[in-house]
Design a protein around this motif. Structure first.
Motif, PDB file in Angstrom:
ATOM      1  N   SER A   1      63.931 -52.368   7.565  1.00 39.94           N
ATOM      2  CA  SER A   1      63.461 -53.061   6.364  1.00 39.94           C
ATOM      3  C   SER A   1      62.023 -52.683   6.051  1.00 39.94           C
ATOM      4  N   CYS A   2      61.595 -53.067   4.862  1.00 39.91           N
ATOM      5  CA  CYS A   2      60.184 -52.965   4.496  1.00 39.91           C
ATOM      6  C   CYS A   2      59.774 -54.276   3.854  1.00 39.91           C
ATOM      7  N   ASP A   3      58.490 -54.585   3.976  1.00 44.64           N
ATOM      8  CA  ASP A   3      57.988 -55.878   3.516  1.00 44.64           C
ATOM      9  C   ASP A   3      56.722 -55.683   2.697  1.00 44.64           C
TER      10      ASP A   3
ATOM     11  N   SER B   1      60.144 -55.316  -1.179  1.00 42.06           N
ATOM     12  CA  SER B   1      60.712 -55.788   0.088  1.00 42.06           C
ATOM     13  C   SER B   1      62.222 -55.624   0.022  1.00 42.06           C
ATOM     14  N   LEU B   2      62.794 -54.957   1.021  1.00 42.71           N
ATOM     15  CA  LEU B   2      64.244 -54.780   1.087  1.00 42.71           C
ATOM     16  C   LEU B   2      64.624 -54.413   2.512  1.00 42.71           C
ATOM     17  N   GLY B   3      65.928 -54.447   2.783  1.00 44.48           N
ATOM     18  CA  GLY B   3      66.370 -54.109   4.132  1.00 44.48           C
ATOM     19  C   GLY B   3      67.857 -53.832   4.163  1.00 44.48           C
TER      20      GLY B   3
ATOM     21  N   MET C   1      68.097 -57.963  10.753  1.00 44.09           N
ATOM     22  CA  MET C   1      67.999 -56.804   9.868  1.00 44.09           C
ATOM     23  C   MET C   1      67.693 -55.552  10.688  1.00 44.09           C
TER      24      MET C   1
END
Length: 239
Positions: free
Chosen positions: A4-6, A22-24, A1
């Motif tokens: 992204s963020c978590d 959470s997405l990326g 990836m």
């Protein structure tokens, strides 16, 4: 990836604005973000760009934790952002705006870099024209050209089609496709023009009340029952 963020949480006082997001996005991919007003979309972009630190969670750029990294350092790493309103320096010429972008930080870039960037986005105006006199589409192109000179890896975009007419939206569509497909830029796109989102996004995430309620391909995500209830019915009530 690529970016992204978590498990992003954001609170303003006691009020939760984002809850466990959470997405990326991969290189060359367009990830769309939609949701009703107040869903938390702009707050998420503020966190991803580095303007705001989350209450909890991490932001990752090429596997590196950049949560504590400020906006200007993320820009040097290859993160760029556009805003809903294409604000340009009203009293500077187009050439002066491009020069300021070229010399924003070292290494300084040449006028050839500026011309290359303008060519990529189709900006063809008189360099001596005042930036403040440009129409909305050309303002967006100018700001994009300023960013592209540094060849960003990730582009965060907040409603790039706002204020544009049909043919102009088609032009933005073409520019974004080129950036993703030909230049390999990962694009995270917040947009209310669902026809644009459906046309260019490989995946779409839907936020509602600060929560991520669905993620899928565009032609499927908008048929999700919870999405229709949260987004389309809310939009109809507002209308």
């Amino acid at each position: 990836m690529l970016f992204s963020c978590d498990n992003i949480h954001m609170h303003f006082g006691a009020r939760p604005v984002l809850q466990g997001i959470s997405l990326g996005v991969h290189a060359g991919e367009v990830l769309g973000i939609v949701g009703p007003n107040g869903a938390g979309k702009t707050t998420l972009l503020e966190i991803l760009s580095g303007r705001t630190k989350p209450t909890q969670g991490r932001v990752l750029f090429e596997g590196q934790d950049v949560t504590a990294m400020p906006l200007h350092q993320r820009a040097r790493c290859g993160l760029a952002r556009t805003y809903q309103s294409p604000v340009v320096p009203e009293q500077l010429s187009v050439d002066q705006v491009l020069k300021a972008a070229r010399q924003a930080f070292t290494p300084y870039l040449t006028s050839h870099h500026a011309q290359w960037a303008c060519d990529q986005v189709g900006l063809a105006v008189n360099p001596a024209q005042m930036a403040g006199s440009l129409e909305t589409l050309n303002r967006r192109k100018l700001l994009l050209a300023c960013l592209l000179m540094r060849k960003p890896k990730v582009l965060l975009m907040d409603e790039p089609a706002a204020g544009l007419l049909g043919a102009e939206v088609d032009e933005i569509d073409s520019i974004l496709r080129y950036l993703a497909q030909q230049m390999g830029v990962g694009i995270i796109l917040v947009e209310h023009r669902l026809e644009l989102m459906t046309a260019i996004a490989q995946r779409v995430v839907v936020l509602d009340g600060g929560e991520l309620i669905a993620e899928d391909k565009p032609h499927r995500v908008f048929d999700h029952p919870r999405v229709r209830a949260a987004y389309f019915e809310t939009a109809q009530e507002a209308a």
